[in-house]
Design a protein around this motif. Structure first.
Motif, PDB file in Angstrom:
ATOM      1  N   ALA B 114      28.774  10.312  41.370  1.00  0.00           N
ATOM      2  CA  ALA B 114      30.120  10.673  40.912  1.00  0.00           C
ATOM      3  C   ALA B 114      31.071  10.760  42.108  1.00  0.00           C
ATOM      4  N   GLN B 115      30.566  11.332  43.211  1.00  0.00           N
ATOM      5  CA  GLN B 115      31.372  11.433  44.437  1.00  0.00           C
ATOM      6  C   GLN B 115      31.650  10.059  45.043  1.00  0.00           C
ATOM      7  N   ILE B 116      30.604   9.250  45.130  1.00  0.00           N
ATOM      8  CA  ILE B 116      30.746   7.932  45.762  1.00  0.00           C
ATOM      9  C   ILE B 116      31.712   7.044  44.975  1.00  0.00           C
ATOM     10  N   PHE B 117      31.538   7.027  43.637  1.00  0.00           N
ATOM     11  CA  PHE B 117      32.330   6.107  42.808  1.00  0.00           C
ATOM     12  C   PHE B 117      33.627   6.730  42.269  1.00  0.00           C
ATOM     13  N   SER B 118      33.846   8.025  42.508  1.00  0.00           N
ATOM     14  CA  SER B 118      34.981   8.753  41.904  1.00  0.00           C
ATOM     15  C   SER B 118      34.990   8.549  40.392  1.00  0.00           C
ATOM     16  N   ARG B 119      33.834   8.768  39.777  1.00  0.00           N
ATOM     17  CA  ARG B 119      33.678   8.608  38.333  1.00  0.00           C
ATOM     18  C   ARG B 119      33.079   9.903  37.793  1.00  0.00           C
ATOM     19  N   PRO B 120      33.270  10.183  36.512  1.00  0.00           N
ATOM     20  CA  PRO B 120      32.707  11.437  35.983  1.00  0.00           C
ATOM     21  C   PRO B 120      31.171  11.412  35.903  1.00  0.00           C
ATOM     22  N   VAL B 121      30.578  12.577  36.091  1.00  0.00           N
ATOM     23  CA  VAL B 121      29.135  12.706  35.871  1.00  0.00           C
ATOM     24  C   VAL B 121      28.866  12.295  34.424  1.00  0.00           C
ATOM     25  N   GLY B 122      27.814  11.505  34.229  1.00  0.00           N
ATOM     26  CA  GLY B 122      27.473  11.070  32.870  1.00  0.00           C
ATOM     27  C   GLY B 122      27.971   9.676  32.532  1.00  0.00           C
ATOM     28  N   ALA B 123      28.901   9.140  33.350  1.00  0.00           N
ATOM     29  CA  ALA B 123      29.394   7.779  33.104  1.00  0.00           C
ATOM     30  C   ALA B 123      28.239   6.788  33.259  1.00  0.00           C
ATOM     31  N   PRO B 124      28.258   5.685  32.496  1.00  0.00           N
ATOM     32  CA  PRO B 124      27.153   4.727  32.604  1.00  0.00           C
ATOM     33  C   PRO B 124      27.227   3.898  33.898  1.00  0.00           C
ATOM     34  N   MET B 125      26.059   3.723  34.494  1.00  0.00           N
ATOM     35  CA  MET B 125      25.945   2.962  35.742  1.00  0.00           C
ATOM     36  C   MET B 125      24.745   2.027  35.589  1.00  0.00           C
ATOM     37  N   TYR B 126      24.756   0.952  36.346  1.00  0.00           N
ATOM     38  CA  TYR B 126      23.565   0.108  36.392  1.00  0.00           C
ATOM     39  C   TYR B 126      22.822   0.361  37.687  1.00  0.00           C
ATOM     40  N   TRP B 127      21.496   0.383  37.568  1.00  0.00           N
ATOM     41  CA  TRP B 127      20.640   0.588  38.735  1.00  0.00           C
ATOM     42  C   TRP B 127      19.715  -0.624  38.827  1.00  0.00           C
ATOM     43  N   ILE B 128      19.872  -1.362  39.911  1.00  0.00           N
ATOM     44  CA  ILE B 128      19.118  -2.607  40.098  1.00  0.00           C
ATOM     45  C   ILE B 128      18.228  -2.469  41.318  1.00  0.00           C
ATOM     46  N   ARG B 129      16.934  -2.740  41.152  1.00  0.00           N
ATOM     47  CA  ARG B 129      16.019  -2.717  42.301  1.00  0.00           C
ATOM     48  C   ARG B 129      15.554  -4.143  42.571  1.00  0.00           C
ATOM     49  N   ARG B 130      15.689  -4.564  43.823  1.00  0.00           N
ATOM     50  CA  ARG B 130      15.294  -5.931  44.166  1.00  0.00           C
ATOM     51  C   ARG B 130      14.450  -5.947  45.439  1.00  0.00           C
ATOM     52  N   ARG B 131      13.637  -6.979  45.541  1.00  0.00           N
ATOM     53  CA  ARG B 131      12.875  -7.233  46.771  1.00  0.00           C
ATOM     54  C   ARG B 131      13.359  -8.569  47.290  1.00  0.00           C
ATOM     55  N   ARG B 132      13.571  -8.659  48.608  1.00  0.00           N
ATOM     56  CA  ARG B 132      14.023  -9.933  49.162  1.00  0.00           C
ATOM     57  C   ARG B 132      13.021 -10.437  50.185  1.00  0.00           C
ATOM     58  N   LEU B 133      12.845 -11.758  50.184  1.00  0.00           N
ATOM     59  CA  LEU B 133      11.818 -12.372  51.016  1.00  0.00           C
ATOM     60  C   LEU B 133      12.439 -13.436  51.907  1.00  0.00           C
ATOM     61  N   ILE B 141      13.605  -4.050  50.640  1.00  0.00           N
ATOM     62  CA  ILE B 141      13.615  -3.544  49.273  1.00  0.00           C
ATOM     63  C   ILE B 141      14.966  -2.847  49.117  1.00  0.00           C
ATOM     64  N   GLU B 142      15.637  -3.082  48.003  1.00  0.00           N
ATOM     65  CA  GLU B 142      16.961  -2.480  47.867  1.00  0.00           C
ATOM     66  C   GLU B 142      17.191  -1.893  46.493  1.00  0.00           C
ATOM     67  N   SER B 143      18.075  -0.925  46.457  1.00  0.00           N
ATOM     68  CA  SER B 143      18.420  -0.185  45.260  1.00  0.00           C
ATOM     69  C   SER B 143      19.943  -0.228  45.175  1.00  0.00           C
ATOM     70  N   ILE B 144      20.454  -0.872  44.127  1.00  0.00           N
ATOM     71  CA  ILE B 144      21.900  -1.096  44.019  1.00  0.00           C
ATOM     72  C   ILE B 144      22.445  -0.360  42.798  1.00  0.00           C
ATOM     73  N   ILE B 145      23.594   0.269  42.977  1.00  0.00           N
ATOM     74  CA  ILE B 145      24.268   0.913  41.853  1.00  0.00           C
ATOM     75  C   ILE B 145      25.615   0.219  41.644  1.00  0.00           C
ATOM     76  N   VAL B 146      25.902  -0.137  40.376  1.00  0.00           N
ATOM     77  CA  VAL B 146      27.186  -0.740  40.022  1.00  0.00           C
ATOM     78  C   VAL B 146      27.749   0.036  38.825  1.00  0.00           C
ATOM     79  N   ASP B 147      29.029   0.322  38.860  1.00  0.00           N
ATOM     80  CA  ASP B 147      29.703   1.000  37.757  1.00  0.00           C
ATOM     81  C   ASP B 147      29.702   0.080  36.534  1.00  0.00           C
ATOM     82  N   ALA B 148      29.075   0.518  35.438  1.00  0.00           N
ATOM     83  CA  ALA B 148      28.946  -0.334  34.250  1.00  0.00           C
ATOM     84  C   ALA B 148      30.307  -0.661  33.631  1.00  0.00           C
TER      85      ALA B 148
END
Lengths: 239, 239
Positions: B114-133, B141-148
């Motif tokens: 909520a602090q990082i995105f300046s969005r309300p707690v509870g807002a929908p977000m996407y959480w993507i985990r990827r491995r790169r080779l 290994i990465e963990s990405i958050i995007v505002d839905a």
């Protein structure tokens, strides 16, 4: 041995991290013993240890001379796109920088240095080893090479400050280009001893090549940082 | 246990490093066994091991699945002052990049996000985990958050390439500012397992915050790299 629950140690980690964030344990302070941290939590000793290792890996806490776990001071921020040296940016962040010269000697240019400096093998070079501290804690160990022809008598000077300043003010040698290569590494025996940390602890190896306006190498510096002492930060915008 | 000579292991290190540099052992190739490396050299087994640990710390060699020591492929160079993504800069260096999406789910915004995105707690977000080779070896290994709200349905798309491209071409969301914070770390259990390395190996933790032209956070990415896979390089000049 008790089976470790895959999530339980993260809960203990979060709990200790929250107590640090809330100021219950302050930077530089010693944490309670593992036994005390375990008490009341209903978790295995191994789970507490795993949580502590996790916090060490994140740079939140560190071990000191077998006397237990301490809360890490906040890392300093280093921006490699800026020109400021260690003494300036550490002080600008409200911290106390110090430099200790460990040794300064004249050596002869070997094959590797001949390539870097475009100088003949056998040419005289200065080799300076320094340890740098923030608020009294050793954070990096560095090995600097300077072409003696550019700065004759350099090692007679006090080098417990900014070397760049000495080169500029005493010898009129200025830096026009800075190439910085950084790699995470493990701190092995020699660096670990100089930093008084356990061998194998993660660190950052930083190699800096400084050029003058004519493209000649002025200074070649290899630094080894303890991993919890700095954050490298770069902020770029579309122009 | 035999006393280790403080300089002898560095001699063995230099000898093995020279054989690698001369092409006797090539990137990706297995080194001879410790016993074979020891044979004829007149040094203790412990000295050979210490030399191998030193080379591992430097990123010159690495261990694979208990099957011995291998010569590390050269690291890729990452310049955080440039805009290119992983898929581009790895390919530009003549290497083969790959991305594997490990999971992509909708979550709700917690206090930290909520602090990082300046969005309300509870807002929908996407959480993507990827491995790169790179060339078939897992390097991060990465963990990405995007505002839905900015990219509805994002996780229905194929994310095994450049996420920045998908955001730009499908949703018209562009990045105007990139803040990158890097810290050396130890790879702990979860990251180490995903990268198939020993827990405790040094790594680089890289946090990237991407903003659009209005200053809103578009993407928040935490990456963990194995330490021998990259060199972070910045080259600056006086203007």
């Amino acid at each position: 041995m008790q089976q470790l629950d895959s999530h339980q140690y993260l809960g203990v980690r979060d709990d200790i991290a929250a107590r640090i964030a809330a100021g219950e344990f302050k930077p530089g302070e010693r944490l309670p013993s593992e036994r005390q941290l375990q008490a009341g939590g209903g978790v295995a000793r191994g789970t507490v240890r795993e949580a502590l290792f996790q916090l060490e890996a994140e740079g939140v806490i560190y071990r000191k001379d077998r006397s237990g776990w301490y809360v890490s001071p906040p890392p300093v921020v280093y921006d490699p796109t800026r020109w400021e040296g260690f003494m300036s940016y550490v002080e600008a962040q409200g911290r106390r920088p110090e430099t200790e010269t460990l040794s300064k000697v004249e050596i002869v240019c070997d094959g590797m240095l001949a390539q870097i400096f475009s100088r003949p093998v056998g040419a005289p070079m200065y080799w300076i080893r320094r340890r740098r501290l923030i608020d009294g804690r050793a954070v990096l160990i560095e090995s600097i090479i300077v072409d003696a022809a550019r700065a004759p008598g350099l090692i007679e000077h006090d080098l417990n400050g900014s070397l760049t300043s000495v080169l500029k003010t005493v010898y009129g040698v200025g830096v026009a280009r800075n190439k910085v290569d950084m790699r995470p590494c493990a701190l092995t025996r020699d660096e670990a001893e100089a930093l008084r940390v356990k061998s194998g602890l993660p660190g950052l190896s930083l190699v800096r090549t400084c050029y003058d306006a004519q493209g000649h190498v002025v200074e070649f510096d290899r630094e080894y940082w303890r991993h919890d002492a700095l954050t490298v930060s770069v902020d770029i915008r579309v122009r």
